[in-house]
Design a protein around this motif. Structure first.
Motif: not given
Length: 68
Positions: A12-38
């Motif tokens: 549902l999201l543009d994964t090439h958008h410069p503000q997209y930080r990745g998948v959060f959750g199971f098998a997710g990306h560290a960048s998404a986790r860091d964003t959520m915990l910022d």
């Protein structure tokens, strides 16, 4: 605005958008986790999810540990 998705919502999201930080959750990306915990994040909008253990990889527990 930075954005992340849960595994099931990635299409549902543009994964090439410069503000997209990745998948959060199971098998997710560290960048998404860091964003959520910022500490600078004021709010999180969750649409169409029940935020279960699988989708968030235990985010409530991680969030609580981050507040120490």
């Amino acid at each position: 605005m930075r954005s992340c998705s849960l595994p099931a919502g990635k299409a549902l999201l543009d994964t090439h958008h410069p503000q997209y930080r990745g998948v959060f959750g199971f098998a997710g990306h560290a960048s998404a986790r860091d964003t959520m915990l910022d500490e600078e994040v004021d709010w999180i909008v969750a649409i169409g999810t029940n935020l279960d253990e699988f989708g968030t990889s235990g985010w409530i527990r991680m969030h609580s540990l981050n507040k120490s």
